[in-house]
Design an enzyme around this catalytic site. Structure first.
Site, short mmCIF file in Angstrom:
data_model
loop_
_atom_site.label_atom_id
_atom_site.label_comp_id
_atom_site.label_asym_id
_atom_site.label_seq_id
_atom_site.Cartn_x
_atom_site.Cartn_y
_atom_site.Cartn_z
N ASP A 1 -37.46 30.59 -72.97
CA ASP A 1 -37.12 29.93 -73.62
C ASP A 1 -38.46 29.15 -74.32
O ASP A 1 -38.94 28.65 -73.75
CB ASP A 1 -36.01 29.27 -72.73
CG ASP A 1 -34.81 29.64 -72.66
OD1 ASP A 1 -33.86 30.18 -73.13
OD2 ASP A 1 -34.53 29.96 -71.26
N ASP B 1 -22.06 33.12 -76.77
CA ASP B 1 -21.50 31.89 -76.24
C ASP B 1 -19.83 31.15 -75.78
O ASP B 1 -19.39 31.26 -76.78
CB ASP B 1 -22.76 30.49 -76.30
CG ASP B 1 -24.11 30.63 -76.43
OD1 ASP B 1 -24.65 31.34 -76.06
OD2 ASP B 1 -24.77 29.80 -76.88
#
Lengths: 251, 204
Positions: free
Chosen positions: A11, A130
């Site tokens: 990330d 998601d």
């Protein structure tokens, strides 16, 4: 036979690793290329780089990050973060990404999936989804890093993505992400049923046992971040565990 | 064989396929890849790589627009050092079920068919069993990203194999011509060694 993939995820923000390796001063170095190369040497099958662009200068930093990672890496590299157009995707691919991941922009404009698949081939397009649990049961799709609910039922959206040309689905349980309480297995089974393309499980891993559970639930690949970044587990260690459980992995 | 021009390798850049990973892998081997898109460059190159991603018809269309169909046919017929990757292998065939009616480069016998697999595309690492007479392929795992493939060995070529639900062609080779369904540039140390063997065997 095709083996099950283990995918460490980096990330980044504006080209810097934001969830870095926790040991010593390395956290401040924040070099995605070094981390990616380390994971490759441990036997990672692929690297996913999620680079959120937070500032205008971030785009140049992102390009530099991808080039540096590509130079170091001889396994596949998927890059996601802010892909809203063919031009965005081409920029990432030109820097050395092998696949691009789309999320919010695809929900806002589903035609984007068709356009990307037509332009670059479906093997190049990862649809990141998601999912969050609904109060009455089931799951719906959320966007904007989980902040915004949508009306999409999760399996429906994944199937639409497949029909429109996504090459695989990267499914993150928003309820489990970062909790280290294991992947959401019911969610994986629910989505797997109606899907012909590969499914990557994401969100909630705390150790090899969790990865094994996700594979048993039907995941073709498992993505994890913190268990590797923390130094708690090495990729080769996880693969030995899975292999002993009868999962075919590349070793 | 380490003087300047012997280190060069042309990479066909059609504008539809992503060549950054191929270029990076060749550079990691210490080589100097350069992009080409014209017939004269394709003919002149000592070594040539034909990468390919995307759809069969779109790639053939692009090769025709660039006037590369005949140069590629001639090059491979003359057994000049050439490496075709993924869709690059499929383009060597007569045609593909992906886009029926579109003619391929028609250099090798056979029709490209859907991969015999429960899930498509195949995205990941699969074991490769080298052909008995293979010069370039060793046993190991290769990275694939494909929905189509050859399932029969073309006449006159040495084939290596992988398996999904049934076997399919992992690579074919003849002299200094190697065509891989997998991506050697993304296949880690195993892929790097495969590229290195092709390089060493195709020196002037």
């Amino acid at each position: 036979m095709l083996t099950t993939r283990i995918i460490p995820c980096l990330d980044c923000r504006d080209g810097r690793v934001v969830k870095g390796i926790q040991f010593g001063n390395l956290r401040d170095v924040g070099s995605p290329a070094e981390q990616a190369a380390l994971y490759e040497s441990q036997g990672a099958d692929e690297i996913v780089l999620l680079d959120v662009i937070a500032t205008v200068a971030g785009q140049a930093a992102q390009a530099e990050t991808i080039r540096a990672v590509r130079q170091a890496l001889s396994i596949p590299l998927t890059v996601g973060g802010g892909v809203r157009s063919i031009a965005d995707a081409r920029r990432l691919l030109d820097c050395g990404a092998d696949k691009v991941s789309v999320n919010t922009a695809a929900v806002q404009n589903p035609d984007l999936i068709d356009q990307l698949a037509d332009q670059f081939g479906r093997q190049c397009i990862v649809l990141a989804v998601d999912a969050a649990a609904c109060t009455g049961g089931g799951w719906h799709v959320v966007t904007h890093s989980g902040r915004q609910p949508t009306t999409w039922e999760v399996a429906d959206w994944c199937q639409v993505g497949e029909q429109r040309g996504a090459g695989e689905i990267l499914l993150t349980s928003w309820d489990r992400d970062g909790t280290r309480s294991g992947y959401c297995l019911d969610l994986l089974r629910h989505v797997r049923n109606g899907l012909a393309i590969p499914l990557i499980a994401s969100g909630g891993a705390n150790g090899p046992e969790h990865l094994w559970e996700a594979i048993e639930a039907g995941a073709d690949a498992v993505l994890a971040a913190s268990i590797f970044h923390s130094g708690d587990f090495r990729v080769d260690e996880v693969k030995r565990f899975l292999s002993a459980r009868g999962v075919e992995v590349r070793r | 064989m380490t003087n300047g021009s012997d280190n060069l390798v042309a990479v066909v850049a059609t504008g539809v396929a992503n060549v950054a990973s191929v270029m990076a892998a060749l550079r990691r081997l210490g080589r100097e890849p350069y992009p080409v898109s014209s017939a004269s460059e394709v003919m002149a190159a000592q070594r040539l790589v034909l990468p390919g991603v995307g759809a069969f018809a779109a790639a053939m269309q692009r090769l025709m627009e660039l006037g590369l169909v005949e140069p590629l046919r001639e090059r491979i017929a003359a057994e000049r050092p050439t490496l075709a990757i993924c869709l690059g292998l499929q383009l060597l065939a007569g045609g593909s079920d992906e886009n029926p009616g579109v003619r391929g480069l028609d250099i090798v016998d056979g029709q490209v068919v859907p991969l015999p697999a429960r899930r498509r595309p195949q995205l990941g690492w699969n074991r490769v069993a080298p052909g008995a007479e293979s010069r370039y392929i060793k046993e190991g795992y290769a990275y694939y990203a494909n929905s189509f493939c050859l399932t029969a060995a073309p006449a006159g070529w040495v084939a290596s194999w992988s398996h999904c639900d049934d076997r399919f062609v992992a690579a074919i080779e003849r002299g200094p011509v190697l065509a891989c369904q997998f991506h050697p540039e993304l296949s880690g140390a195993w892929g790097r060694e495969c590229l290195a063997r092709w390089w060493e065997a195709t020196g002037c």
